[in-house]
Design a protein around this motif. Structure first.
Motif, PDB file in Angstrom:
ATOM      1  N   UNK A  60       0.832  -1.215   0.000  1.00 47.76           N
ATOM      2  CA  UNK A  60       0.000   0.000   0.000  1.00 47.76           C
ATOM      3  C   UNK A  60       0.864   1.262   0.000  1.00 47.76           C
ATOM      4  N   UNK A  61       1.921   1.218  -0.817  1.00 51.28           N
ATOM      5  CA  UNK A  61       2.789   2.387  -0.986  1.00 51.28           C
ATOM      6  C   UNK A  61       3.940   2.481  -0.015  1.00 51.28           C
ATOM      7  N   UNK A  62       4.079   1.523   0.903  1.00 50.11           N
ATOM      8  CA  UNK A  62       5.133   1.613   1.923  1.00 50.11           C
ATOM      9  C   UNK A  62       6.449   1.030   1.397  1.00 50.11           C
ATOM     10  N   UNK A  63       6.919   1.551   0.276  1.00 49.20           N
ATOM     11  CA  UNK A  63       8.172   1.090  -0.307  1.00 49.20           C
ATOM     12  C   UNK A  63       8.822   2.258  -1.037  1.00 49.20           C
ATOM     13  N   UNK A  64      10.142   2.375  -0.896  1.00 43.34           N
ATOM     14  CA  UNK A  64      10.886   3.456  -1.537  1.00 43.34           C
ATOM     15  C   UNK A  64      12.259   2.949  -1.945  1.00 43.34           C
ATOM     16  N   UNK A  96       5.528  10.435  -1.458  1.00 42.98           N
ATOM     17  CA  UNK A  96       4.474   9.609  -2.037  1.00 42.98           C
ATOM     18  C   UNK A  96       3.527  10.438  -2.904  1.00 42.98           C
ATOM     19  N   UNK A  97       3.329  11.721  -2.561  1.00 44.53           N
ATOM     20  CA  UNK A  97       2.416  12.562  -3.338  1.00 44.53           C
ATOM     21  C   UNK A  97       3.074  13.133  -4.594  1.00 44.53           C
ATOM     22  N   UNK A  98       4.332  12.789  -4.833  1.00 44.72           N
ATOM     23  CA  UNK A  98       5.029  13.237  -6.032  1.00 44.72           C
ATOM     24  C   UNK A  98       5.850  14.494  -5.858  1.00 44.72           C
ATOM     25  N   UNK A  99       5.686  15.195  -4.745  1.00 44.74           N
ATOM     26  CA  UNK A  99       6.469  16.406  -4.514  1.00 44.74           C
ATOM     27  C   UNK A  99       7.922  16.037  -4.224  1.00 44.74           C
ATOM     28  N   UNK A 100       8.840  16.902  -4.655  1.00 48.88           N
ATOM     29  CA  UNK A 100      10.270  16.618  -4.533  1.00 48.88           C
ATOM     30  C   UNK A 100      10.954  17.721  -3.740  1.00 48.88           C
ATOM     31  N   UNK A 101      11.808  17.308  -2.822  1.00 46.57           N
ATOM     32  CA  UNK A 101      12.656  18.264  -2.113  1.00 46.57           C
ATOM     33  C   UNK A 101      14.110  17.954  -2.448  1.00 46.57           C
ATOM     34  N   UNK A 179      21.923  11.820   4.582  1.00 47.95           N
ATOM     35  CA  UNK A 179      22.388  10.449   4.382  1.00 47.95           C
ATOM     36  C   UNK A 179      21.182   9.602   3.999  1.00 47.95           C
ATOM     37  N   UNK A 180      21.425   8.349   3.697  1.00 47.24           N
ATOM     38  CA  UNK A 180      20.316   7.438   3.460  1.00 47.24           C
ATOM     39  C   UNK A 180      19.497   7.249   4.739  1.00 47.24           C
ATOM     40  N   UNK A 181      20.159   7.394   5.879  1.00 46.42           N
ATOM     41  CA  UNK A 181      19.445   7.301   7.151  1.00 46.42           C
ATOM     42  C   UNK A 181      18.485   8.456   7.374  1.00 46.42           C
ATOM     43  N   UNK A 182      18.908   9.678   7.031  1.00 42.55           N
ATOM     44  CA  UNK A 182      18.007  10.822   7.198  1.00 42.55           C
ATOM     45  C   UNK A 182      16.833  10.727   6.227  1.00 42.55           C
ATOM     46  N   UNK A 183      17.088  10.183   5.026  1.00 39.78           N
ATOM     47  CA  UNK A 183      15.990  10.006   4.062  1.00 39.78           C
ATOM     48  C   UNK A 183      14.981   9.003   4.588  1.00 39.78           C
ATOM     49  N   UNK A 184      15.454   7.878   5.090  1.00 39.60           N
ATOM     50  CA  UNK A 184      14.547   6.862   5.648  1.00 39.60           C
ATOM     51  C   UNK A 184      13.727   7.448   6.789  1.00 39.60           C
ATOM     52  N   UNK A 185      14.389   8.174   7.675  1.00 41.49           N
ATOM     53  CA  UNK A 185      13.690   8.766   8.817  1.00 41.49           C
ATOM     54  C   UNK A 185      12.622   9.755   8.369  1.00 41.49           C
ATOM     55  N   UNK A 186      12.929  10.549   7.340  1.00 38.44           N
ATOM     56  CA  UNK A 186      11.949  11.517   6.829  1.00 38.44           C
ATOM     57  C   UNK A 186      10.738  10.802   6.238  1.00 38.44           C
ATOM     58  N   UNK A 187      10.964   9.741   5.470  1.00 35.41           N
ATOM     59  CA  UNK A 187       9.836   8.977   4.936  1.00 35.41           C
ATOM     60  C   UNK A 187       8.965   8.425   6.067  1.00 35.41           C
ATOM     61  N   UNK A 191       2.799   9.667   5.833  1.00 36.13           N
ATOM     62  CA  UNK A 191       2.006   8.565   5.302  1.00 36.13           C
ATOM     63  C   UNK A 191       2.526   8.206   3.903  1.00 36.13           C
ATOM     64  N   UNK A 192       2.439   6.943   3.525  1.00 38.14           N
ATOM     65  CA  UNK A 192       1.831   5.809   4.241  1.00 38.14           C
ATOM     66  C   UNK A 192       2.820   5.046   5.134  1.00 38.14           C
ATOM     67  N   UNK A 193       4.012   5.599   5.331  1.00 29.19           N
ATOM     68  CA  UNK A 193       5.065   4.886   6.063  1.00 29.19           C
ATOM     69  C   UNK A 193       4.874   4.932   7.585  1.00 29.19           C
ATOM     70  N   UNK A 194       4.229   5.972   8.083  1.00 25.25           N
ATOM     71  CA  UNK A 194       4.068   6.151   9.529  1.00 25.25           C
ATOM     72  C   UNK A 194       3.503   4.906  10.201  1.00 25.25           C
TER      73      UNK A 194
END
Length: 252
Positions: A60-64, A96-101, A179-187, A191-194
């Motif tokens: 249900x979208x919980x993959x990056x 997930x909504x397509x917006x990019x930072x 880092x990849x860690x900060x990216x994971x934490x931000x995701x 939602x839908x990762x929370x």
């Protein structure tokens, strides 16, 4: 505590193939795609594209995908199958909504690119990669230049303040702060990762930040490739083993 793998008395087992309540974070090179002589040599593969699309639905979208490549390169190799993605070791992130930072490029990146290009011009086989917020120097086709490339990269890092990010036969100088860690934490804050348990799959030292971030949030890391000291809890042998495991996750 990191687990020490690759020895006779301590081998990490394969991860459980369960999907409910899990969020997956997948590196690209060495995990979803085999390492290749040049960055451009990695291309879409039907099996990979199919399993990524199936994971999007099953989880249900919980993959990056969380990679050192740019998001544009992630989309090319994944054939547009993945919505959530982070590139350049956390410096780019598409929600997930397509917006990019994207982080702003440190002024030292231009200097690093200039120095890398001058270095490569005199050494056949060297490849310079401009990622906007980072500069990469690939020596897979010129392994005898590894020591000289590292001396150059370390000097530039000291002089510019850029973060030196070693990888498989590549040295990157990147804008500091992500880092990849900060990216994971931000995701995981969105939602839908929370509320899910994060599982990070990676193959080299650039993925250790992701392994530690996943563990801190109640999940775990999965090391892909030969055993070595790592913060990961589990291990898979190679890209084929990863795709087979992902297919099992879809079916679980």
């Amino acid at each position: 505590m990191p687990s020490h793998v690759g020895t006779a008395d301590h081998i990490l087992s394969s991860p459980p193939a369960r999907a409910d309540g899990v969020a997956l974070f997948l590196d690209m090179d060495g995990v979803l795609a085999p390492l290749a002589p040049t960055p451009d040599a990695v291309r879409p593969v039907a099996r990979r594209t199919a399993v990524l699309k199936a994971l999007e639905t099953r989880l249900e979208g919980r993959v990056a995908i969380v990679s050192g490549r740019t998001i544009a390169e992630i989309d090319r190799i994944a054939d547009g199958a993945m919505t959530s993605a982070s590139g350049v070791h956390g410096l780019e992130r598409r929600r997930r909504d397509g917006s990019i930072e994207r982080g702003a490029a440190d002024k030292g990146v231009a200097r690093a690119l200039e120095a890398f290009n001058a270095f490569a011009a005199e050494r056949p086989g060297m490849i310079v990669e401009d990622k906007g917020v980072a500069a990469g120097l690939h020596y897979r086709q010129a392994p005898d230049q590894a020591a000289a490339a590292e001396v150059l990269a370390r000097r530039l890092s000291d002089e510019t303040g850029l973060t030196l990010q070693p990888g498989h036969m590549v040295l990157e100088l990147k804008t500091p702060g992500a880092t990849k860690g900060t990216a994971l934490t931000a995701f995981m804050r969105e939602p839908p990762f929370q509320g899910a348990a994060p599982v990070m799959l990676g193959d080299d030292v650039t993925d250790e930040d992701g392994f530690r971030a996943a563990a801190a949030l109640g999940g775990y890391g999965v090391l892909v490739g030969p055993g070595r000291p790592t913060a990961a809890r589990y291990r898979l042998e190679d890209v084929d083993a990863v795709l087979t495991w992902l297919e099992a996750v879809v079916e679980a």
